[in-house]
Design a protein around this motif. Structure first.
Motif, PDB file in Angstrom:
ATOM      1  N   VAL A  58     -13.381 -10.516   2.437  1.00 19.51           N
ATOM      2  CA  VAL A  58     -12.522 -11.228   3.386  1.00 19.51           C
ATOM      3  C   VAL A  58     -12.104 -10.343   4.559  1.00 19.51           C
ATOM      4  CG1 VAL A  58     -11.652 -12.740   1.575  1.00 19.51           C
ATOM      5  CG2 VAL A  58     -10.388 -10.656   2.133  1.00 19.51           C
ATOM      6  N   GLY A  59     -12.298  -9.021   4.446  1.00 15.77           N
ATOM      7  CA  GLY A  59     -11.994  -8.140   5.560  1.00 15.77           C
ATOM      8  C   GLY A  59     -10.894  -7.164   5.243  1.00 15.77           C
ATOM      9  N   ASP A  60     -11.187  -5.864   5.364  1.00 15.55           N
ATOM     10  CA  ASP A  60     -10.211  -4.831   5.032  1.00 15.55           C
ATOM     11  C   ASP A  60      -9.203  -4.648   6.172  1.00 15.55           C
ATOM     12  OD1 ASP A  60     -12.571  -4.427   3.357  1.00 15.55           O
ATOM     13  OD2 ASP A  60     -11.461  -2.735   2.566  1.00 15.55           O
ATOM     14  N   ASN A  61      -9.631  -3.973   7.224  1.00 18.44           N
ATOM     15  CA  ASN A  61      -8.774  -3.734   8.381  1.00 18.44           C
ATOM     16  C   ASN A  61      -8.916  -4.920   9.323  1.00 18.44           C
ATOM     17  OD1 ASN A  61      -7.193  -2.682  10.381  1.00 18.44           O
ATOM     18  ND2 ASN A  61      -8.674  -1.155  11.059  1.00 18.44           N
ATOM     19  N   SER A  62      -8.211  -5.999   9.003  1.00 21.12           N
ATOM     20  CA  SER A  62      -8.434  -7.266   9.676  1.00 21.12           C
ATOM     21  C   SER A  62      -7.136  -7.803  10.260  1.00 21.12           C
ATOM     22  CB  SER A  62      -9.007  -8.280   8.680  1.00 21.12           C
ATOM     23  OG  SER A  62      -8.135  -8.397   7.559  1.00 21.12           O
ATOM     24  N   THR A  63      -7.230  -8.961  10.887  1.00 19.25           N
ATOM     25  CA  THR A  63      -6.051  -9.599  11.488  1.00 19.25           C
ATOM     26  C   THR A  63      -4.992  -9.886  10.439  1.00 19.25           C
ATOM     27  OG1 THR A  63      -7.461 -10.614  13.167  1.00 19.25           O
ATOM     28  CG2 THR A  63      -5.270 -11.557  12.848  1.00 19.25           C
ATOM     29  N   LYS A  66      -3.269  -6.642   9.372  1.00 17.45           N
ATOM     30  CA  LYS A  66      -2.428  -6.082  10.428  1.00 17.45           C
ATOM     31  C   LYS A  66      -1.110  -6.830  10.546  1.00 17.45           C
ATOM     32  CE  LYS A  66      -6.313  -4.297  13.110  1.00 17.45           C
ATOM     33  NZ  LYS A  66      -7.159  -4.452  14.325  1.00 17.45           N
ATOM     34  N   ARG A  67      -1.129  -8.136  10.324  1.00 17.00           N
ATOM     35  CA  ARG A  67       0.116  -8.907  10.356  1.00 17.00           C
ATOM     36  C   ARG A  67       1.059  -8.447   9.247  1.00 17.00           C
ATOM     37  NH1 ARG A  67      -2.187 -15.101  11.160  1.00 17.00           N
ATOM     38  NH2 ARG A  67      -3.008 -14.832  13.291  1.00 17.00           N
ATOM     39  N   ILE A  68       0.510  -8.243   8.069  1.00 16.35           N
ATOM     40  CA  ILE A  68       1.337  -7.803   6.947  1.00 16.35           C
ATOM     41  C   ILE A  68       1.886  -6.413   7.194  1.00 16.35           C
ATOM     42  CG2 ILE A  68       1.257  -7.172   4.496  1.00 16.35           C
ATOM     43  CD1 ILE A  68      -0.643  -9.468   4.045  1.00 16.35           C
ATOM     44  N   SER A 220      -0.775  -2.170  -1.299  1.00 16.82           N
ATOM     45  CA  SER A 220      -2.012  -1.671  -1.896  1.00 16.82           C
ATOM     46  C   SER A 220      -2.868  -2.809  -2.423  1.00 16.82           C
ATOM     47  CB  SER A 220      -1.687  -0.687  -3.026  1.00 16.82           C
ATOM     48  OG  SER A 220      -1.011   0.451  -2.536  1.00 16.82           O
ATOM     49  N   GLU A 221      -2.218  -3.821  -2.992  1.00 16.25           N
ATOM     50  CA  GLU A 221      -2.972  -4.941  -3.562  1.00 16.25           C
ATOM     51  C   GLU A 221      -3.462  -5.913  -2.496  1.00 16.25           C
ATOM     52  OE1 GLU A 221      -0.856  -5.160  -7.978  1.00 16.25           O
ATOM     53  OE2 GLU A 221      -0.471  -6.727  -6.492  1.00 16.25           O
ATOM     54  N   ILE A 222      -2.743  -6.021  -1.394  1.00 17.39           N
ATOM     55  CA  ILE A 222      -3.135  -6.970  -0.355  1.00 17.39           C
ATOM     56  C   ILE A 222      -4.132  -6.351   0.610  1.00 17.39           C
ATOM     57  CG2 ILE A 222      -1.514  -6.526   1.524  1.00 17.39           C
ATOM     58  CD1 ILE A 222      -2.048  -9.958  -0.100  1.00 17.39           C
ATOM     59  N   SER A 223      -4.312  -5.017   0.527  1.00 20.72           N
ATOM     60  CA  SER A 223      -5.268  -4.319   1.395  1.00 20.72           C
ATOM     61  C   SER A 223      -6.572  -4.092   0.639  1.00 20.72           C
ATOM     62  CB  SER A 223      -4.701  -2.966   1.851  1.00 20.72           C
ATOM     63  OG  SER A 223      -3.483  -3.122   2.536  1.00 20.72           O
ATOM     64  N   GLY A 224      -7.682  -4.165   1.337  1.00 20.13           N
ATOM     65  CA  GLY A 224      -8.970  -3.888   0.727  1.00 20.13           C
ATOM     66  C   GLY A 224      -9.108  -2.426   0.362  1.00 20.13           C
ATOM     67  N   PRO A 225     -10.026  -2.090  -0.536  1.00 20.02           N
ATOM     68  CA  PRO A 225     -10.163  -0.704  -0.992  1.00 20.02           C
ATOM     69  C   PRO A 225     -10.502   0.280   0.116  1.00 20.02           C
ATOM     70  CG  PRO A 225     -12.001  -2.070  -1.742  1.00 20.02           C
ATOM     71  CD  PRO A 225     -10.978  -2.992  -1.202  1.00 20.02           C
ATOM     72  N   ASN A 226     -11.191  -0.177   1.157  1.00 16.33           N
ATOM     73  CA  ASN A 226     -11.560   0.730   2.241  1.00 16.33           C
ATOM     74  C   ASN A 226     -10.397   1.011   3.200  1.00 16.33           C
ATOM     75  OD1 ASN A 226     -14.195   0.758   1.254  1.00 16.33           O
ATOM     76  ND2 ASN A 226     -14.812  -0.970   2.522  1.00 16.33           N
ATOM     77  N   PHE A 227      -9.366   0.180   3.150  1.00 17.41           N
ATOM     78  CA  PHE A 227      -8.246   0.319   4.080  1.00 17.41           C
ATOM     79  C   PHE A 227      -6.950   0.694   3.376  1.00 17.41           C
ATOM     80  CE2 PHE A 227      -5.027  -1.623   7.018  1.00 17.41           C
ATOM     81  CZ  PHE A 227      -5.278  -0.791   8.102  1.00 17.41           C
ATOM     82  N   VAL A 229      -5.814   3.472   1.821  1.00 20.91           N
ATOM     83  CA  VAL A 229      -5.199   4.745   2.179  1.00 20.91           C
ATOM     84  C   VAL A 229      -4.554   4.661   3.552  1.00 20.91           C
ATOM     85  CG1 VAL A 229      -5.639   7.172   2.687  1.00 20.91           C
ATOM     86  CG2 VAL A 229      -6.727   6.099   0.715  1.00 20.91           C
ATOM     87  N   ASN A 230      -5.251   4.031   4.497  1.00 23.42           N
ATOM     88  CA  ASN A 230      -4.728   3.915   5.856  1.00 23.42           C
ATOM     89  C   ASN A 230      -3.469   3.062   5.903  1.00 23.42           C
ATOM     90  OD1 ASN A 230      -6.813   5.475   6.825  1.00 23.42           O
ATOM     91  ND2 ASN A 230      -8.081   3.741   7.411  1.00 23.42           N
ATOM     92  N   SER A 231      -3.437   1.976   5.141  1.00 24.86           N
ATOM     93  CA  SER A 231      -2.272   1.092   5.176  1.00 24.86           C
ATOM     94  C   SER A 231      -1.032   1.795   4.652  1.00 24.86           C
ATOM     95  CB  SER A 231      -2.553  -0.174   4.359  1.00 24.86           C
ATOM     96  OG  SER A 231      -2.810   0.141   2.994  1.00 24.86           O
ATOM     97  N   ASN A 232      -1.171   2.574   3.583  1.00 27.18           N
ATOM     98  CA  ASN A 232      -0.021   3.317   3.069  1.00 27.18           C
ATOM     99  C   ASN A 232       0.346   4.461   3.998  1.00 27.18           C
ATOM    100  OD1 ASN A 232       1.034   2.586   0.148  1.00 27.18           O
ATOM    101  ND2 ASN A 232      -1.143   2.137   0.173  1.00 27.18           N
ATOM    102  N   ALA A 233      -0.648   5.039   4.680  1.00 29.34           N
ATOM    103  CA  ALA A 233      -0.351   6.092   5.646  1.00 29.34           C
ATOM    104  C   ALA A 233       0.465   5.545   6.813  1.00 29.34           C
ATOM    105  CB  ALA A 233      -1.643   6.722   6.153  1.00 29.34           C
ATOM    106  N   ILE A 234       0.217   4.287   7.189  1.00 25.69           N
ATOM    107  CA  ILE A 234       0.974   3.677   8.278  1.00 25.69           C
ATOM    108  C   ILE A 234       2.452   3.567   7.914  1.00 25.69           C
ATOM    109  CG2 ILE A 234       1.324   1.516   9.544  1.00 25.69           C
ATOM    110  CD1 ILE A 234      -1.713   1.167   9.532  1.00 25.69           C
ATOM    111  N   LEU A 235       2.747   3.223   6.653  1.00 22.80           N
ATOM    112  CA  LEU A 235       4.146   3.167   6.218  1.00 22.80           C
ATOM    113  C   LEU A 235       4.793   4.544   6.299  1.00 22.80           C
ATOM    114  CD1 LEU A 235       4.207   0.736   3.156  1.00 22.80           C
ATOM    115  CD2 LEU A 235       4.751   0.284   5.545  1.00 22.80           C
ATOM    116  N   SER A 236       4.037   5.569   5.968  1.00 24.03           N
ATOM    117  CA  SER A 236       4.570   6.927   6.069  1.00 24.03           C
ATOM    118  C   SER A 236       4.793   7.321   7.521  1.00 24.03           C
ATOM    119  CB  SER A 236       3.611   7.920   5.397  1.00 24.03           C
ATOM    120  OG  SER A 236       3.481   7.644   4.018  1.00 24.03           O
ATOM    121  N   VAL A 237       3.922   6.837   8.411  1.00 25.29           N
ATOM    122  CA  VAL A 237       4.122   7.084   9.836  1.00 25.29           C
ATOM    123  C   VAL A 237       5.403   6.405  10.312  1.00 25.29           C
ATOM    124  CG1 VAL A 237       3.214   6.575  12.144  1.00 25.29           C
ATOM    125  CG2 VAL A 237       1.694   7.439  10.374  1.00 25.29           C
ATOM    126  N   VAL A 238       5.632   5.181   9.847  1.00 20.47           N
ATOM    127  CA  VAL A 238       6.861   4.463  10.205  1.00 20.47           C
ATOM    128  C   VAL A 238       8.078   5.204   9.659  1.00 20.47           C
ATOM    129  CG1 VAL A 238       8.144   2.313   9.884  1.00 20.47           C
ATOM    130  CG2 VAL A 238       5.690   2.244  10.318  1.00 20.47           C
TER     131      VAL A 238
END
Length: 452
Positions: A58-63, A66-68, A220-227, A229-238
């Motif tokens: 369905v898409g890892d780094n997708s629209t 990004k909304r979530i 972690s569960e709503i993000s695809g496996p390829n994205f 690490v990046n999604s959790n890194a974004i929270l750390s950036v915030v």
């Protein structure tokens, strides 16, 4: 019922095979151009895939993702403001003014002399937590208790919210925790008694602990496996960026009640209300719940529509009957047999599982002693707001560097690197001056982060 193997990956998918795959059982609506999926099969309606593979499709780094992440970032900021900024809100580096009996005006006075004389004391700036609740002189010890209480409630929340999220779902637990925490921050601004204020702040810290615990699991569960690490890194950036933002806010605007109500509480309440209608439950969570597989597929289909992927027509592995599950586990050539080359008995012994757990607990405890212990002492390095802002910049660099190290070398080398730096930076405080200690502190924060 046989399981169809996945035929081609996105990286090796030719234009011809992609068109042929779409032509089998898929009707492209007029005017809609689908993005190329991560993989394709010839007969998706007869194919069983795992939820992890479904998330890739369905898409890892997708629209949708990004909304979530945007909503999660907004809800992360009031949490970061409270947890990291409590030391800044309770900073006692203020000017003391005492009532002059002759002139009837407030005159600058020495802190020790003012406390000893028993005269009425006014602090400037005056609209601070310390001044309003008079956390000075014989009440100064309460400042340490405030920080300790907030972190104690954070610890206690980790024993409650995982259970609640497993029972009632990730989304509902996350939104309720955020709503209650943000509302309590607003309520605390109307408290003029210290005891009532402490109750509100403690409960807010408890709920914000649930926001972090459940929020990271949900993301972690709503993000695809390829994205992931990046999604959790974004929270750390915030998290790190929030420290920079709060440092600037405190420098120019020091009314704690306005900050708690309009900068921390109100945005959290708004995001919680929006999240109830905009966010979906985690498809991974739904797929593990009996009777909720169709709901999981509904969320996955919604993701494909949002991300403009070909319609999701796969079946999930959790839909297989018991007989088919046994067949899959015995099939050595099956795609869904991760232990096909593992000749050991499944599971770990008590000793094998206990040793890494104790190691991680020790690492976590030592690291947080250094992390928050130094942050609570940030005022000793000079101007608290300036040092706090430098601290946020340093951690922001650490988050970005940590994400790249994890992607390239994995988590284990980074954990060893971070614990070594934390130990050296903490020990250096004993023989370095204030400015050099601050420099070592910032280097420590720039090379390490909470992300690991």
């Amino acid at each position: 019922m046989l399981i169809e193997p996945m035929i081609e990956r996105k990286d090796h998918l030719s234009r011809t095979s992609y068109r042929s795959a779409l032509s089998v059982g898929l009707e492209t609506p007029q005017g809609v151009t689908y993005k190329k999926p991560n993989f394709s099969v010839l007969r998706p309606d007869q194919t069983y895939i795992s939820v992890e593979q479904a998330m890739m499709y369905v898409g890892d780094n997708s629209t949708y993702s990004k909304r979530i992440i945007f909503l999660m970032s907004v809800m992360w900021m009031p949490y970061a403001f409270l947890v990291t900024g409590i030391s800044l809100f309770l900073d006692v580096n203020a000017s003391f003014y005492c009532m002059d009996g002759l002139t009837g005006t407030n005159q600058p006075c020495d802190k020790q002399a003012a406390c000893a004389s028993g005269r009425e004391i006014v602090l400037k700036p005056d609209k601070t937590i310390v001044n309003e609740f008079k956390l000075i002189c014989n009440k100064a010890y309460l400042i340490a208790w405030i920080s300790s209480t907030i972190y104690f409630t954070l610890v206690m929340s980790n024993t409650v919210f995982p259970v609640l999220s497993d029972r009632y779902g990730r989304k509902d637990t996350l939104m309720i925790a955020l709503l209650v925490a943000s509302a309590l921050l607003i309520v605390s601004t109307f408290c003029h008694q210290f005891s009532l204020w402490m109750v509100c702040i403690s409960l807010a810290g408890f709920c914000f602990g649930g926001v972090e615990t459940v929020g990271r699991v949900y993301l972690s569960e709503i993000s695809g496996p390829n994205f992931r690490v990046n999604s959790n890194a974004i929270l750390s950036v915030v998290w790190a960026s929030s420290q920079i933002i709060l440092g600037f806010i405190i420098t120019f605007f020091q009314n704690w009640r306005a900050i708690f109500a309009f900068i921390m509480g109100a945005p959290g309440v708004a995001v919680a209300i929006v999240g109830v209608f905009l966010l979906d439950e985690s498809p991974i969570y739904l797929s593990t719940m009996v009777g909720h597989v169709k709901e999981s597929k509904r969320v996955l289909k919604k993701m494909t529509i949002t991300n403009k992927r070909p319609p999701f027509r796969f079946n999930l592995v959790s839909e297989l009957t018991k007989k088919n599950s046994e067949y899959v586990s015995k099939d050595k050539n099956s795609l869904f047999n991760p232990r096909e080359k593992n000749k050991k008995k499944p599971g770990l012994t008590i000793l094998e599982s206990l040793v890494p757990q104790l190691w991680l607990l020790t690492l976590w405890a030592v690291y947080y002693f250094a992390y928050f212990g130094l942050q609570f002492s940030i005022g000793t390095f000079g101007d608290a707001a300036v040092s706090f802002t430098y601290n946020g910049v340093a951690e922001l660099l650490g988050v970005v560097a940590g994400a790249q190290i994890i992607k390239k070398f994995g988590k284990k080398p980074l954990m060893k690197w971070q614990i070594s730096i934390a130990a050296c930076a903490s020990l250096s405080i004993f023989w370095l001056g204030d400015q050099m200690a601050l420099t070592a502190f910032l280097v420590f924060r720039s090379l390490t982060s909470r992300q690991t």
